[in-house]
Design a protein around this motif. Structure first.
Motif, PDB file in Angstrom:
ATOM      1  N   THR A 124       0.906  -1.139  -0.074  1.00  0.00           N
ATOM      2  CA  THR A 124      -0.127   0.012  -0.029  1.00  0.00           C
ATOM      3  C   THR A 124       0.916   1.225  -0.040  1.00  0.00           C
ATOM      4  N   VAL A 125       0.182   2.442  -0.384  1.00  0.00           N
ATOM      5  CA  VAL A 125       0.898   3.574  -0.085  1.00  0.00           C
ATOM      6  C   VAL A 125       1.414   3.874   1.043  1.00  0.00           C
ATOM      7  N   LEU A 126       0.442   3.573   2.101  1.00  0.00           N
ATOM      8  CA  LEU A 126       0.917   3.839   3.469  1.00  0.00           C
ATOM      9  C   LEU A 126       2.145   2.928   4.130  1.00  0.00           C
ATOM     10  N   ASP A 127       2.194   1.943   3.344  1.00  0.00           N
ATOM     11  CA  ASP A 127       3.537   1.114   3.628  1.00  0.00           C
ATOM     12  C   ASP A 127       4.454   1.677   3.005  1.00  0.00           C
ATOM     13  N   LEU A 128       4.584   2.406   1.987  1.00  0.00           N
ATOM     14  CA  LEU A 128       5.737   2.939   1.615  1.00  0.00           C
ATOM     15  C   LEU A 128       6.240   4.385   2.135  1.00  0.00           C
ATOM     16  N   VAL A 129       5.007   4.870   2.617  1.00  0.00           N
ATOM     17  CA  VAL A 129       5.214   6.257   3.308  1.00  0.00           C
ATOM     18  C   VAL A 129       6.084   5.635   4.727  1.00  0.00           C
ATOM     19  N   ARG A 130       5.589   4.724   5.247  1.00  0.00           N
ATOM     20  CA  ARG A 130       6.236   4.031   6.661  1.00  0.00           C
ATOM     21  C   ARG A 130       7.643   3.558   6.342  1.00  0.00           C
ATOM     22  N   SER A 131       7.892   3.277   5.226  1.00  0.00           N
ATOM     23  CA  SER A 131       9.304   2.610   4.710  1.00  0.00           C
ATOM     24  C   SER A 131      10.233   3.764   4.848  1.00  0.00           C
ATOM     25  N   GLY A 132       9.828   5.091   4.650  1.00  0.00           N
ATOM     26  CA  GLY A 132      10.654   6.121   4.254  1.00  0.00           C
ATOM     27  C   GLY A 132      10.684   6.532   2.915  1.00  0.00           C
ATOM     28  N   LEU A 133      11.203   7.646   2.790  1.00  0.00           N
ATOM     29  CA  LEU A 133      10.879   8.254   1.202  1.00  0.00           C
ATOM     30  C   LEU A 133      12.044   7.820   0.408  1.00  0.00           C
ATOM     31  N   PRO A 134      13.292   7.454   0.909  1.00  0.00           N
ATOM     32  CA  PRO A 134      14.430   6.734  -0.238  1.00  0.00           C
ATOM     33  C   PRO A 134      13.809   5.287  -0.454  1.00  0.00           C
ATOM     34  N   ALA A 135      13.298   4.585   0.284  1.00  0.00           N
ATOM     35  CA  ALA A 135      12.858   3.219   0.167  1.00  0.00           C
ATOM     36  C   ALA A 135      11.551   3.267  -0.914  1.00  0.00           C
ATOM     37  N   ALA A 136      10.836   4.403  -0.558  1.00  0.00           N
ATOM     38  CA  ALA A 136       9.435   4.416  -1.339  1.00  0.00           C
ATOM     39  C   ALA A 136       9.642   4.952  -2.951  1.00  0.00           C
ATOM     40  N   LEU A 137      11.020   5.751  -3.081  1.00  0.00           N
ATOM     41  CA  LEU A 137      11.259   6.091  -4.249  1.00  0.00           C
ATOM     42  C   LEU A 137      11.907   4.814  -5.127  1.00  0.00           C
ATOM     43  N   ALA A 138      12.770   4.072  -4.330  1.00  0.00           N
ATOM     44  CA  ALA A 138      13.292   2.760  -4.863  1.00  0.00           C
ATOM     45  C   ALA A 138      12.091   1.957  -5.588  1.00  0.00           C
ATOM     46  N   ALA A 139      11.275   1.595  -4.522  1.00  0.00           N
ATOM     47  CA  ALA A 139      10.166   0.771  -5.122  1.00  0.00           C
ATOM     48  C   ALA A 139       9.516   1.482  -6.060  1.00  0.00           C
ATOM     49  N   GLY A 140       9.008   2.654  -6.229  1.00  0.00           N
ATOM     50  CA  GLY A 140       8.562   3.196  -7.240  1.00  0.00           C
ATOM     51  C   GLY A 140       9.274   3.360  -8.556  1.00  0.00           C
ATOM     52  N   THR A 141      10.496   3.338  -8.590  1.00  0.00           N
ATOM     53  CA  THR A 141      11.449   3.343  -9.684  1.00  0.00           C
ATOM     54  C   THR A 141      11.538   1.895 -10.337  1.00  0.00           C
TER      55      THR A 141
ATOM     56  N   GLY B  47       4.864  18.372  22.353  1.00  0.00           N
ATOM     57  CA  GLY B  47       4.668  17.568  23.465  1.00  0.00           C
ATOM     58  C   GLY B  47       3.623  16.347  23.208  1.00  0.00           C
ATOM     59  N   THR B  48       3.731  16.050  22.059  1.00  0.00           N
ATOM     60  CA  THR B  48       2.989  14.748  21.684  1.00  0.00           C
ATOM     61  C   THR B  48       3.806  14.047  20.204  1.00  0.00           C
ATOM     62  N   GLN B  49       3.155  13.074  19.682  1.00  0.00           N
ATOM     63  CA  GLN B  49       3.824  12.631  18.453  1.00  0.00           C
ATOM     64  C   GLN B  49       2.932  12.799  17.088  1.00  0.00           C
ATOM     65  N   VAL B  50       3.748  12.722  15.997  1.00  0.00           N
ATOM     66  CA  VAL B  50       3.237  12.534  14.860  1.00  0.00           C
ATOM     67  C   VAL B  50       3.692  11.400  14.343  1.00  0.00           C
ATOM     68  N   ARG B  51       3.062  10.534  13.142  1.00  0.00           N
ATOM     69  CA  ARG B  51       3.367   9.378  12.743  1.00  0.00           C
ATOM     70  C   ARG B  51       3.527   9.259  11.430  1.00  0.00           C
ATOM     71  N   ALA B  52       4.206   8.525  10.873  1.00  0.00           N
ATOM     72  CA  ALA B  52       4.483   8.296   9.274  1.00  0.00           C
ATOM     73  C   ALA B  52       2.780   7.976   8.671  1.00  0.00           C
ATOM     74  N   GLY B  53       2.379   8.778   7.822  1.00  0.00           N
ATOM     75  CA  GLY B  53       1.163   8.495   7.181  1.00  0.00           C
ATOM     76  C   GLY B  53       0.053   9.651   7.691  1.00  0.00           C
ATOM     77  N   ASP B  54       0.280  10.308   8.831  1.00  0.00           N
ATOM     78  CA  ASP B  54      -0.601  11.247   9.298  1.00  0.00           C
ATOM     79  C   ASP B  54      -0.668  12.577   8.159  1.00  0.00           C
ATOM     80  N   VAL B  55      -2.109  12.870   8.284  1.00  0.00           N
ATOM     81  CA  VAL B  55      -2.428  13.747   7.076  1.00  0.00           C
ATOM     82  C   VAL B  55      -2.560  15.126   7.995  1.00  0.00           C
TER      83      VAL B  55
END
Length: 322
Positions: free
Chosen positions: A30-47, A244-252
């Motif tokens: 999923t795209v959320l999987d890619l976002v959570r994998s980090g941008l470099p890994a996502a770009l590699a998968a996309g390529t 004072g809290t968290q944001v996480r990968a995939g948050d919009v």
């Protein structure tokens, strides 16, 4: 790079967008999987996906580009606040507190709809409205991020239409809470998720992204603004959300509605009348953000539900009857 999620033949697939169409990622990714994998890994998968065959865009239904775990929506355009506070809250001017720090609310991640889906009028609403926004997608987990750290945490951007039932919203906010049902019926996200590097050429000398934003109803342009008219750049919105809290990968995180006709509510407040009129079934709302793309939704009839029962008068007994 641009990542999309779509449905065809009852199956949901994610992939990369090119001029040739949509290039699927491996099944189950999923795209959320890619976002959570980090941008470099996502770009590699996309390529890697771009080397494969493409599915024509015309034959699919675009879904929201990712299943966002949370959606925060800011109110970061001063001009929008000036107009809407008159039509929704019945006041005038911008509260001094608006200038002190960014303000946001959590909206409904289950109400995300695709770029070209029909959108029903919320039950009981007679003043249905759109809101033209840009959404930023967080690309890594973090807490109490500085703006500089937040910049590095951005994965990408997409277009957001925060559909709004202004009459329901006005009632709720008189209770000093909300918005709730005034906002949670639908939020369009799409058409795809554009990685942050693609939009860097639009950054101005003050650090804002100067993207042209436009909205039309039934082919007539209603609003136009630049994303760079925000009170804070998106990095400061992310920083504040994480304070004072968290944001996480995939948050919009939504930018909030732009000014100069970014929604009908702003124009109603400025003009003192419902001009243009509230959205009705059959109306088509189209939004285009430079560097990202276009979303287009048709308003349709919603559910006809019984009126909400008002609160019953309550005694103030402190003991059970004997």
């Amino acid at each position: 790079m641009r990542f999309a999620t779509w449905e065809t033949g009852g199956a949901v697939q994610s992939g990369v967008v090119s001029h040739a169409g949509l290039h699927p990622l491996p099944d189950g990714t999923t795209v959320l999987d890619l976002v959570r994998s980090g941008l470099p890994a996502a770009l590699a998968a996309g390529t890697e996906a771009l080397a494969g065959p493409a599915v024509p865009l015309a034959g699919v239904r675009l879904l929201p580009p990712l299943a966002a775990p949370t959606v925060r929506d800011f109110v970061a355009f001063e001009e929008h606040v000036e107009g809407v506070v008159k039509s929704v809250a019945g006041g005038g001017g911008v509260a001094p507190e608006w200038y002190q720090a960014p303000t946001f609310y959590f909206t409904n991640p289950y109400a995300l709809v695709g770029a070209f889906d029909d959108v029903p009028v919320p039950p009981g609403s007679e003043r249905f409205d759109f809101e033209l926004e840009v959404a930023v997608v967080v690309g890594r987990d973090g807490a109490s991020l500085t703006p500089e750290q937040a910049h590095e945490a951005i994965f990408g951007y997409t277009v957001l239409n925060d559909w709004s039932a202004r009459d329901l919203q006005a009632r709720e906010m008189k209770v000093q809470l909300g918005p709730a049902k005034g906002k949670d019926s639908a939020s369009t996200l799409g058409p795809w998720l554009v990685t942050a590097d693609e939009l860097e050429p639009y950054r101005d000398a003050d650090g804002f992204l100067a993207l042209d934003m436009r909205v039309s109803v039934n082919g007539v342009e209603v609003g136009q603004d630049l994303l760079s008219n925000m009170g804070w750049p998106v990095e400061e919105l992310i920083s504040y959300a994480s304070r004072g809290t968290q944001v996480r990968a995939g948050d919009v995180l939504g930018s909030g509605t732009c000014g100069n006709g970014g929604c009908l509510g702003e124009l109603w407040g400025r003009r003192g009348e419902l001009d243009p009129p509230p959205l009705r079934p059959g109306d088509v709302v189209e939004m285009t953000v430079e560097g990202i793309g276009t979303i287009r939704n048709r308003v349709v009839d919603g559910l006809q539900l019984p009126p909400v029962r008002p609160a019953r008068p309550r005694p103030r007994n402190r003991k059970r009857p004997q």
